[in-house]
Every structure is written in structure tokens, then in C-alpha cells.
Design a protein around this motif. Structure first.
Motif, short mmCIF file in Angstrom:
data_model
loop_
_atom_site.label_atom_id
_atom_site.label_comp_id
_atom_site.label_asym_id
_atom_site.label_seq_id
_atom_site.Cartn_x
_atom_site.Cartn_y
_atom_site.Cartn_z
N PRO A 68 0.81 -1.23 0.00
CA PRO A 68 0.00 0.00 0.00
C PRO A 68 0.84 1.28 0.00
N ALA A 69 2.00 1.24 0.65
CA ALA A 69 2.84 2.44 0.72
C ALA A 69 3.37 2.84 -0.65
N LEU A 70 3.47 1.88 -1.58
CA LEU A 70 3.93 2.22 -2.93
C LEU A 70 2.85 2.98 -3.70
N VAL A 71 1.60 2.70 -3.40
CA VAL A 71 0.50 3.45 -4.01
C VAL A 71 0.41 4.83 -3.39
N GLY A 72 0.63 4.88 -2.07
CA GLY A 72 0.63 6.15 -1.35
C GLY A 72 -0.73 6.53 -0.80
N ASN A 73 -0.82 7.76 -0.33
CA ASN A 73 -2.04 8.21 0.34
C ASN A 73 -3.11 8.72 -0.62
N ASP A 74 -2.71 9.12 -1.82
CA ASP A 74 -3.71 9.68 -2.74
C ASP A 74 -4.13 8.60 -3.74
N ILE A 75 -4.76 7.56 -3.23
CA ILE A 75 -5.20 6.43 -4.05
C ILE A 75 -6.15 6.94 -5.13
N GLY A 76 -5.90 6.52 -6.36
CA GLY A 76 -6.78 6.90 -7.46
C GLY A 76 -6.52 8.27 -8.04
N CYS A 77 -5.50 8.96 -7.57
CA CYS A 77 -5.18 10.26 -8.15
C CYS A 77 -4.99 10.09 -9.66
N GLY A 78 -5.48 11.04 -10.42
CA GLY A 78 -5.37 10.91 -11.87
C GLY A 78 -5.83 12.15 -12.60
N MET A 79 -6.06 11.97 -13.90
CA MET A 79 -6.41 13.07 -14.80
C MET A 79 -7.72 12.77 -15.50
N ARG A 188 -0.40 2.29 10.43
CA ARG A 188 -0.57 2.09 11.88
C ARG A 188 -0.52 0.60 12.24
N GLN A 189 -1.10 -0.23 11.41
CA GLN A 189 -1.15 -1.66 11.69
C GLN A 189 0.08 -2.42 11.24
N PHE A 190 0.60 -2.05 10.07
CA PHE A 190 1.63 -2.88 9.45
C PHE A 190 2.93 -2.14 9.12
N ASN A 191 3.02 -0.87 9.50
CA ASN A 191 4.17 -0.06 9.12
C ASN A 191 4.28 -0.09 7.59
N HIS A 192 5.47 -0.33 7.05
CA HIS A 192 5.63 -0.37 5.60
C HIS A 192 5.78 -1.79 5.08
N THR A 193 5.46 -2.74 5.92
CA THR A 193 5.54 -4.14 5.51
C THR A 193 4.46 -4.45 4.49
#
Length: 383
Positions: A68-79, A188-193
Motif C-alpha cells: 500500500p505504501a507504494l500506491v501512497g495516500n492519494d489512491i486513485g489520483c489521476g487526470m 498504523r497496523q503494518f508499518n511499511h511491511t
């Protein structure tokens, strides 16, 4: 070796010419990401630049793991690109710019019925972030009216239903607080694992992720609708594409997951590659290829990090200088820091980014669009 496809390591490739400047920290992040458990291949695009731990402008292919960290916080960001009913030749910029005074507040009650209808159609059940629906957000998000400046493939442009006489509208935004909340809870649950693909935790994340992607698409739709309404115009969506997401993908006859962080899919039809607010946007036909992990640049890419731009530019450009661009377009941005952080000088030239991909055999350019009016924010409310 293919033109403009640089092999950095066996797992890591970079789609960029030798002349394209890429910050060293971004290359290091690209290499570091390749070391993650389950990572098979990593591809950087010509707009590659450093992010918070992971590079932006890259695609990552894994087997048996989801990050999930590779996708980041702005899931679905686009044009999203819309064609308006407004004629380019009829636009008076001074009058036109004044029409967008109320496009940042939450959608009022007049939108409720349509919002409920569209949420149901898109199977969006989360209501916690409805106040943010139809809002741009901060950072590099924007809404921009554009004119088709050059046409390189008339047939393709006609097939898309685009008319050079009409004003176009490009929206760049994502899932706002919804995507942020999903990533925060995961960290919070898994860190960056990473999550084991097929596990209950992975399935729960993917369900949340998929809804956030649909929410982001709907957000862009309502941003476009309210800007068109404010401009007293109708419009039609031409295309919508996400560049922050993870999808199941078969590569080399094996199943896995393709993560994109600031990387536009090349296997989903025509896409737009926007420049900075003082640069051109390019409409391109992707030529899907596994050498770029079926991905393309999502924009021009930053040269300078946010926070340092005002110091670099303020001695040469006063704030008022940045409300006009060399292309004759207008900028609406009441946040001084954001005005400098998103200045054209802070970005690479979009033409060089697109040329790198064209030379690599990844795109064919259909048309070039020129900015007319770029909207960021009216005031210090860009968060």
C-alpha cells in the motif's frame, strides 16, 4: 539496448534519455524499492523524482506481495479531460476568471440528488468524506481550461470527439482524505511491511483501495461539473485515467501486482501528459510495452522540491509576476507558498518527457494543448 531505456540493475530500468536530468535521490529510491520482498521489476519514468521514501513517477511489479505504501495516500489520483461547450475564440480571460469564486466550498444541497445517484452507480458506500467530494485539494492538483494548440493526428482527435474550436478542461485530483485515511490505518497496523497477496488483510486493503479509486474518479467528475456550471457551460468527459493504484497483472506468464505511483497506465487507452501551469499538455496514444511495465510518465516531473522554490525564485519573480505565464495563460492561486512551489520553473519541460517516451517507442503524440486558465486555490486553503 532500446533507445531511452536505461538498465540500472537487472531489476531496475529507467525510461529516459541520457540528457534528461533525474535527481540522484530518486534513482537511489528506485534501487531501494527493488529490494523489497517479492519485488520482481521496477521501472522509472522520465518524470521520476524523489518522494517520501519511495520515488514518484515509477511502476513496481511484485509477486505474492501488495505494498500500500507504494500506491501512497492519494489512491486513485489521476487526470480527467472534458470538452466544454465554450468556444476558445469567445473567452475573455478577465471576465472568465471571475466566474470561479465559489468552486472550493463543499457541494451545496443542489448537488445532493446527483451525488447520491452517481455514488450508487459507482458502488461507493463510504460517506465519511462526502464534504470533500468535488474539491481539488493541494499540492500539484489543479483544474485547467485549455485550448488545442497543435494537432498531429486529425483522425485520432476526431475519433475521440475533440474539436479544436472548443475549450477543454483538465482536472487533476484524487481521493482526498479517503485515500489518506486508508494508508494511515495501514501504516498504523503494518508499518511499511507488504501484505501477502490473497490474505485477509490484503483483500480488505484492495476492497478499500478499489472504492477509493472509484471515489477519486467521481471526485474529478464533480470538480469538472462544478467548474463547467460556474463557467455557464456544458461538457462531456473524453477520458479519465488513474496514476496512483495497484492492479492485478500477468507478466511473463505469471500473475502478480502492478503498483503505480505517479505513473499513467499505457494499457487503458489514450492519456494526457500535462506540463506545469506554464507549459503544454500532450494528448498521446500509448503503445503498451512491458519494458516500461505498461506505464508512462504522469506529467512533466519536478526539478525542485517543494519548500525551496520561493527561495530560488523570489529574487527574480514577484508574486504578481507568477499570475501570468509566457504562454499567455492566467493562474488563480491565493496561496503564496503554493504559487512558488508550483511555478513552471520548478518543473521539467513536458516536451522533453514526452519525447523520451516517444523515442522509446511508448507513445505517439496526437495533439498539444495550451493552458488558458489554471485554478489552484483562492486562498490559504490548499491542504
Amino acid at each position: 539496448m532500446d533507445t531511452n531505456v536505461q538498465t540500472i540493475t537487472e531489476q531496475v530500468s529507467l525510461i529516459a534519455s541520457e540528457q534528461t536530468w533525474i535527481e540522484g535521490a530518486a534513482i537511489q529510491q528506485l534501487k531501494k524499492t527493488a529490494e523489497l520482498d517479492g519485488m520482481v521489476r521496477v521501472a522509472g519514468m522520465p518524470d521520476l523524482h524523489p518522494g517520501r521514501g519511495y520515488p514518484i513517477g515509477a511502476a513496481f511489479y511484485t509477486r505474492d506481495k501488495i505494498y500500500p505504501a507504494l500506491v501512497g495516500n492519494d489512491i486513485g489520483c489521476g487526470m480527467s479531460l472534458w470538452q466544454s461547450s465554450l468556444k476558445v475564440s469567445k473567452i475573455n480571460l478577465d471576465k472568465f476568471a471571475k466566474k470561479f469564486a465559489r468552486v472550493e466550498a463543499p457541494l451545496d444541497d443542489s448537488w445532493c440528488e446527483l451525488v447520491a445517484e452517481r455514488k450508487k452507480e459507482k458502488n461507493i458506500t463510504n460517506h465519511s468524506f462526502d464534504l470533500s467530494l468535488g474539491t481539488i485539494g493541494g499540492g500539484n492538483h489543479f483544474t485547467e481550461f485549455q485550448a488545442i494548440d497543435q494537432v498531429y493526428d486529425t483522425d485520432a482527435l476526431s475519433a475521440l470527439g475533440l474539436d479544436k474550436k472548443q475549450l477543454q478542461l483538465l482536472v487533476h485530483s484524487g481521493s482526498r482524505g479517503l485515500g489518506q485515511s486508508i494508508l494511515v490505518e495501514h501504516i498504523r497496523q503494518f508499518n511499511h511491511t507488504g501484505l501477502n497477496a490473497g490474505s485477509e488483510n490484503a483483500q480488505r486493503y484492495l476492497q478499500q483501495h478499489d472504492e477509493a479509486v472509484r471515489w477519486a474518479e467521481l471526485n474529478r467528475e464533480f470538480i469538472a461539473r462544478r467548474f463547467l456550471e460556474a463557467g455557464k457551460a456544458d461538457g462531456q468527459m473524453i477520458l479519465d485515467i488513474n496514476h496512483n493504484l495497484v492492479t492485478a497483472k500477468t507478466l511473463d506468464n505469471q500473475n502478480g501486482y502492478l503498483h503505480r505511483k505517479g505513473a499513467t497506465p499505457s494499457d487503458a487507452g489514450y492519456v494526457v501528459i500535462p506540463g506545469s501551469r506554464g507549459d503544454y499538455t500532450y494528448l498521446v496514444r500509448p503503445l503498451p510495452s512491458d519494458k516500461s511495465l505498461y506505464s508512462l510518465a504522469h506529467g512533466a516531473g519536478r526539478k525542485w522540491r517543494r519548500g525551496e522554490c520561493q527561495g530560488r525564485l523570489s529574487h527574480k519573480y514577484k508574486k504578481d509576476d507568477l499570475y501570468q505565464t509566457p504562454l499567455g495563460s492566467r493562474v488563480i492561486c491565493g496561496n503564496k507558498e503554493l504559487l512558488y512551489d508550483e511555478a513552471p520553473q520548478a518543473y521539467k519541460k513536458c516536451q522533453s518527457v514526452v519525447s523520451d517516451m516517444a523515442d522509446a517507442g511508448l507513445v505517439e503524440v496526437i495533439a498539444r494543448l495550451r493552458p488558458v486558465l489554471t485554478f489552484k486555490t483562492h486562498g490559504d486553503c490548499a491542504g
